[in-house]
Design a protein around this motif. Sequence first.
Motif, PDB file in Angstrom:
ATOM      1  N   ILE B  72       0.825  -1.210   0.000  1.00  0.00           N
ATOM      2  CA  ILE B  72       0.000   0.000   0.000  1.00  0.00           C
ATOM      3  C   ILE B  72       0.858   1.259   0.000  1.00  0.00           C
ATOM      4  CG2 ILE B  72      -1.561   1.352   1.484  1.00  0.00           C
ATOM      5  CD1 ILE B  72      -2.928  -1.399   2.121  1.00  0.00           C
ATOM      6  N   VAL B  73       1.815   1.339   0.925  1.00  0.00           N
ATOM      7  CA  VAL B  73       2.571   2.591   1.053  1.00  0.00           C
ATOM      8  C   VAL B  73       3.525   2.822  -0.117  1.00  0.00           C
ATOM      9  CG1 VAL B  73       2.372   2.588   3.571  1.00  0.00           C
ATOM     10  CG2 VAL B  73       4.453   1.653   2.511  1.00  0.00           C
ATOM     11  N   ASN B  74       3.765   1.791  -0.933  1.00  0.00           N
ATOM     12  CA  ASN B  74       4.649   1.954  -2.082  1.00  0.00           C
ATOM     13  C   ASN B  74       3.929   2.241  -3.389  1.00  0.00           C
ATOM     14  OD1 ASN B  74       7.718   1.474  -1.754  1.00  0.00           O
ATOM     15  ND2 ASN B  74       6.759   0.079  -0.284  1.00  0.00           N
ATOM     16  N   THR B  75       2.588   2.223  -3.361  1.00  0.00           N
ATOM     17  CA  THR B  75       1.872   2.455  -4.620  1.00  0.00           C
ATOM     18  C   THR B  75       0.854   3.586  -4.518  1.00  0.00           C
ATOM     19  OG1 THR B  75       0.293   0.728  -3.976  1.00  0.00           O
ATOM     20  CG2 THR B  75       2.079   0.067  -5.445  1.00  0.00           C
ATOM     21  N   LEU B  76       0.535   4.031  -3.296  1.00  0.00           N
ATOM     22  CA  LEU B  76      -0.550   4.993  -3.120  1.00  0.00           C
ATOM     23  C   LEU B  76      -0.085   6.263  -2.413  1.00  0.00           C
ATOM     24  CD1 LEU B  76      -3.234   2.388  -1.991  1.00  0.00           C
ATOM     25  CD2 LEU B  76      -3.151   3.583  -4.192  1.00  0.00           C
ATOM     26  N   SER B  77      -0.948   7.266  -2.451  1.00  0.00           N
ATOM     27  CA  SER B  77      -0.707   8.522  -1.740  1.00  0.00           C
ATOM     28  C   SER B  77      -1.888   8.781  -0.813  1.00  0.00           C
ATOM     29  CB  SER B  77      -0.581   9.674  -2.744  1.00  0.00           C
ATOM     30  OG  SER B  77       0.501   9.438  -3.622  1.00  0.00           O
ATOM     31  N   PRO B  78      -1.653   9.561   0.268  1.00  0.00           N
ATOM     32  CA  PRO B  78      -2.786   9.887   1.154  1.00  0.00           C
ATOM     33  C   PRO B  78      -3.895  10.538   0.341  1.00  0.00           C
ATOM     34  CG  PRO B  78      -0.710  10.538   2.163  1.00  0.00           C
ATOM     35  CD  PRO B  78      -0.389  10.143   0.748  1.00  0.00           C
ATOM     36  N   HIS B 221       9.982   4.088   4.940  1.00  0.00           N
ATOM     37  CA  HIS B 221      11.433   3.939   4.959  1.00  0.00           C
ATOM     38  C   HIS B 221      11.780   2.448   4.906  1.00  0.00           C
ATOM     39  CE1 HIS B 221      15.610   5.232   5.815  1.00  0.00           C
ATOM     40  NE2 HIS B 221      15.669   3.997   6.261  1.00  0.00           N
ATOM     41  N   TYR B 222      11.384   1.723   5.962  1.00  0.00           N
ATOM     42  CA  TYR B 222      11.685   0.282   6.018  1.00  0.00           C
ATOM     43  C   TYR B 222      11.156  -0.439   4.784  1.00  0.00           C
ATOM     44  CZ  TYR B 222      11.927  -4.452   8.044  1.00  0.00           C
ATOM     45  OH  TYR B 222      12.194  -5.773   8.300  1.00  0.00           O
ATOM     46  N   TRP B 223       9.952  -0.058   4.365  1.00  0.00           N
ATOM     47  CA  TRP B 223       9.287  -0.779   3.279  1.00  0.00           C
ATOM     48  C   TRP B 223       9.641  -0.240   1.900  1.00  0.00           C
ATOM     49  CZ3 TRP B 223       7.763  -4.700   5.859  1.00  0.00           C
ATOM     50  CH2 TRP B 223       7.046  -4.603   7.068  1.00  0.00           C
ATOM     51  N   ASP B 224      10.487   0.743   1.806  1.00  0.00           N
ATOM     52  CA  ASP B 224      10.676   1.400   0.514  1.00  0.00           C
ATOM     53  C   ASP B 224      11.144   0.426  -0.573  1.00  0.00           C
ATOM     54  OD1 ASP B 224      10.646   3.941  -0.997  1.00  0.00           O
ATOM     55  OD2 ASP B 224      12.757   3.416  -1.301  1.00  0.00           O
ATOM     56  N   PHE B 225      10.315   0.265  -1.589  1.00  0.00           N
ATOM     57  CA  PHE B 225      10.601  -0.715  -2.636  1.00  0.00           C
ATOM     58  C   PHE B 225      11.763  -0.285  -3.527  1.00  0.00           C
ATOM     59  CE2 PHE B 225       6.103  -2.852  -2.912  1.00  0.00           C
ATOM     60  CZ  PHE B 225       6.316  -3.402  -1.657  1.00  0.00           C
ATOM     61  N   ALA B 226      11.939   1.016  -3.726  1.00  0.00           N
ATOM     62  CA  ALA B 226      13.054   1.460  -4.563  1.00  0.00           C
ATOM     63  C   ALA B 226      14.375   1.060  -3.909  1.00  0.00           C
ATOM     64  CB  ALA B 226      12.990   2.970  -4.780  1.00  0.00           C
ATOM     65  N   GLN B 232      18.670  -5.355  -3.905  1.00  0.00           N
ATOM     66  CA  GLN B 232      18.570  -6.719  -4.440  1.00  0.00           C
ATOM     67  C   GLN B 232      19.263  -6.850  -5.802  1.00  0.00           C
ATOM     68  OE1 GLN B 232      14.473  -8.327  -2.226  1.00  0.00           O
ATOM     69  NE2 GLN B 232      14.711  -8.620  -4.414  1.00  0.00           N
ATOM     70  N   ASP B 233      19.208  -5.773  -6.599  1.00  0.00           N
ATOM     71  CA  ASP B 233      19.880  -5.826  -7.903  1.00  0.00           C
ATOM     72  C   ASP B 233      21.394  -6.004  -7.741  1.00  0.00           C
ATOM     73  OD1 ASP B 233      17.523  -5.652  -9.249  1.00  0.00           O
ATOM     74  OD2 ASP B 233      17.693  -3.533  -9.783  1.00  0.00           O
ATOM     75  N   LYS B 234      21.912  -5.626  -6.555  1.00  0.00           N
ATOM     76  CA  LYS B 234      23.349  -5.831  -6.278  1.00  0.00           C
ATOM     77  C   LYS B 234      23.592  -7.097  -5.464  1.00  0.00           C
ATOM     78  CE  LYS B 234      24.074  -1.879  -4.241  1.00  0.00           C
ATOM     79  NZ  LYS B 234      24.812  -0.848  -3.483  1.00  0.00           N
ATOM     80  N   GLY B 235      22.535  -7.914  -5.293  1.00  0.00           N
ATOM     81  CA  GLY B 235      22.701  -9.137  -4.502  1.00  0.00           C
ATOM     82  C   GLY B 235      22.719  -8.889  -3.013  1.00  0.00           C
ATOM     83  N   GLN B 236      22.097  -7.779  -2.591  1.00  0.00           N
ATOM     84  CA  GLN B 236      22.043  -7.464  -1.168  1.00  0.00           C
ATOM     85  C   GLN B 236      20.615  -7.089  -0.770  1.00  0.00           C
ATOM     86  OE1 GLN B 236      25.030  -4.663   0.090  1.00  0.00           O
ATOM     87  NE2 GLN B 236      26.685  -5.772  -0.929  1.00  0.00           N
ATOM     88  N   THR B 237      20.460  -6.644   0.474  1.00  0.00           N
ATOM     89  CA  THR B 237      19.195  -6.102   0.957  1.00  0.00           C
ATOM     90  C   THR B 237      19.529  -4.790   1.649  1.00  0.00           C
ATOM     91  OG1 THR B 237      19.471  -7.452   2.953  1.00  0.00           O
ATOM     92  CG2 THR B 237      18.032  -8.339   1.236  1.00  0.00           C
ATOM     93  N   PRO B 238      18.545  -3.884   1.819  1.00  0.00           N
ATOM     94  CA  PRO B 238      18.882  -2.575   2.376  1.00  0.00           C
ATOM     95  C   PRO B 238      19.385  -2.672   3.820  1.00  0.00           C
ATOM     96  CG  PRO B 238      16.669  -2.543   1.414  1.00  0.00           C
ATOM     97  CD  PRO B 238      17.123  -3.972   1.438  1.00  0.00           C
ATOM     98  N   TYR B 239      18.990  -3.702   4.527  1.00  0.00           N
ATOM     99  CA  TYR B 239      19.432  -3.922   5.913  1.00  0.00           C
ATOM    100  C   TYR B 239      19.495  -5.425   6.125  1.00  0.00           C
ATOM    101  CZ  TYR B 239      14.540  -3.213   5.239  1.00  0.00           C
ATOM    102  OH  TYR B 239      13.302  -3.224   4.686  1.00  0.00           O
ATOM    103  N   THR B 240      19.952  -5.844   7.292  1.00  0.00           N
ATOM    104  CA  THR B 240      20.243  -7.265   7.514  1.00  0.00           C
ATOM    105  C   THR B 240      19.046  -8.155   7.188  1.00  0.00           C
ATOM    106  OG1 THR B 240      21.513  -6.430   9.381  1.00  0.00           O
ATOM    107  CG2 THR B 240      21.397  -8.815   9.105  1.00  0.00           C
ATOM    108  N   PRO B 241      19.223  -9.107   6.278  1.00  0.00           N
ATOM    109  CA  PRO B 241      18.128 -10.019   5.926  1.00  0.00           C
ATOM    110  C   PRO B 241      17.999 -11.138   6.967  1.00  0.00           C
ATOM    111  CG  PRO B 241      20.090 -10.568   4.655  1.00  0.00           C
ATOM    112  CD  PRO B 241      20.447  -9.369   5.496  1.00  0.00           C
TER     113      PRO B 241
END
Lengths: 368, 368
Positions: B72-78, B221-226, B232-241
């Motif tokens: 929801i928070v990655n596709t919509l606006s208030p 922030h935590y959920w930010d898909f970008a 993930q495109d670099k074979g990682q995750t934004p924080y510890t998986p």
Amino acid sequence: VKPLEPNLRVPGPTPVPPQVLAAMARPMINHRGPQFRALLDEILAGLRPVFGVKEDVLIFPSSGTGGLEAAIVNTLSPGDRVLSVSIGYFGDRFARIASDFGADVMHLDFPWGQAAEPEMVAQRLRLDPSIRAVLITHNETSTGVANDLEAIARVVRDTPALLIVDAVSSLAALPLPADAWGVDVVVTASQKALMTPPGLALVSMNDRAWLAHQTSRMPRHYWDFAAAKKAQDKGQTPYTPALSLLYGLAESLSMIQAEGLPAVYARHHAVGEFTRRGVQRLGLSLLADPVHASDSVTAVRLPDGMDGKALLSLMADEHHVVLAGGQGSLDGKLFRIGHLGWVRLPDVESVLSGLRTVLPGLGYRLDG
Amino acid sequence: VKPLEPNLRVPGPTPVPPQVLAAMARPMINHRGPQFRALLDEILAGLRPVFGVKEDVLIFPSSGTGGLEAAIVNTLSPGDRVLSVSIGYFGDRFARIASDFGADVMHLDFPWGQAAEPEMVAQRLRLDPSIRAVLITHNETSTGVANDLEAIARVVRDTPALLIVDAVSSLAALPLPADAWGVDVVVTASQKALMTPPGLALVSMNDRAWLAHQTSRMPRHYWDFAAAKKAQDKGQTPYTPALSLLYGLAESLSMIQAEGLPAVYARHHAVGEFTRRGVQRLGLSLLADPVHASDSVTAVRLPDGMDGKALLSLMADEHHVVLAGGQGSLDGKLFRIGHLGWVRLPDVESVLSGLRTVLPGLGYRLDG
């Protein structure tokens, strides 16, 4: 032939003891049943002394970053002024989470390698009584510096501002008696000194923090602390909990209890001192101000011109030691040794002996 | 003596195969190193056919609820108008997440036990072209009803509205070829048909969804898909998986691949049919409209006046079968049998034979 298990010396995820891994192999249970309630009660009882709190700690399936976001969205409203006290990469990230949710973030940054000065925090709070919360990292993983959190809590608790602490790489490694020091919110994660695989965020809230929660209007659903507390009070969670990680955490908490918290802290201090002395004996220098060097992670400056990636590769390939590089603006300028959680002196001895062998091949002249 | 392992027949967490539990006992690794990259690549390759997508699936340390919030928070606006198509407890919760983040939620509710009618969804979308997204549960765990998602996707994809699907209790149990059907966002979790312990949320986004992401302004922030995609495109995750759970997921995906997706779906269908027939032979009636009965969970009406708690206790204590009760307004009115993930006919046979023994003691007269 099973390959030799590497000596994982990044500052998290940390090595997981075999008895914790074994506990995680237990079968799934109904998370709305009596067995889960018993498990949760055992964990909450084990966490209270580690956080030094009387209230129950809230537990989320999440990494530590999610726990930081949860702490912010449950205590603040958009437009609230907060003071970010940052001494490194993770302090900066904490501030970014707050601004992403519409907080009005004031920055009090210290040079990377230094600790925050409590008197400067006090000054900022005196100058601006509209500050609703202070965000600070207890132990800055990117620089190997531990803040004097007791002194900082002393200056914050006389003001209306909440003190929200990122204790991801400190809790259960460095003393942090939250109630005694007056720390309002403490956030940590499973994969550091708690010796459990990553995937759990843990947050403590004192009465002042719960009061702030009542008027907090940042949007939230997954992180909502009122829902989490209501469920936990009934021996449940608002949605499916990360059972295997909770099995592991229960085991690691009983290991901490068996060793005794003072012994756990003393061990981290001894290992920290040993690491710093050993690194300095190799002629290398620490990033951290020596008075505030962290007992859970050591950041070592790379000698001029040395290729950090080559150093890390040689350590991994030839010595089965996995170290971390620098983060953010310190990328390529240092390497880091994690020594928190399930760690003893020999784990660091093998890092030091590896460095002693590898460094000359990279053109570094050992003094000794 | 090790106690007999109960037959866990709640609709999640589901039983975890021994080989998945064994995989989870592997030691921690550096989540910024080449081993992690290989693990992530293997998982992403395994997930693509299960989601039926060409884009990489995003993975978060979280329960399924967090995955829904993330979508929801990655596709919509208030203020964005969304249409909630709800057929039960989890549909209602999906709508609540959207309204908690400021979406303008229109409700299209169907009686619990019924599936959504695609033509009524089409009507609402025709009447109100300002609807930006349709939220729907593929398989409603609270009622044992599976929506005809293919038909619903057909009416949504001709409109500007995104179709965001809660597939927590359907993915890898019921066919859901997202790209082929034109489902824009699919959310699931590890602890259902993916046969892995709880703690991972997984989300697929197609091109239309990524386009919506570009203008979406809900705070995150935590959920930010970008950030997740970039890492993930670099074979990682934004924080510890959540490493252990990822070890387990890699194993369960290779089990799914070995069995073959058509065989996995056929097995779920056979077990679902077997469960429904068996329950009806006991003279009990199903909540679900028979045309839309779910192949992953069966909701059974409690006979008039029967104490559901007593039934569940007897089944657990005397037959080692763990069933679930009703949720929300169905509390005390039904019991539910989960049959998804690592399940075969004998797992349900023992449920049915347990019911046959227990029901008469609760005053229910068996017909047969």
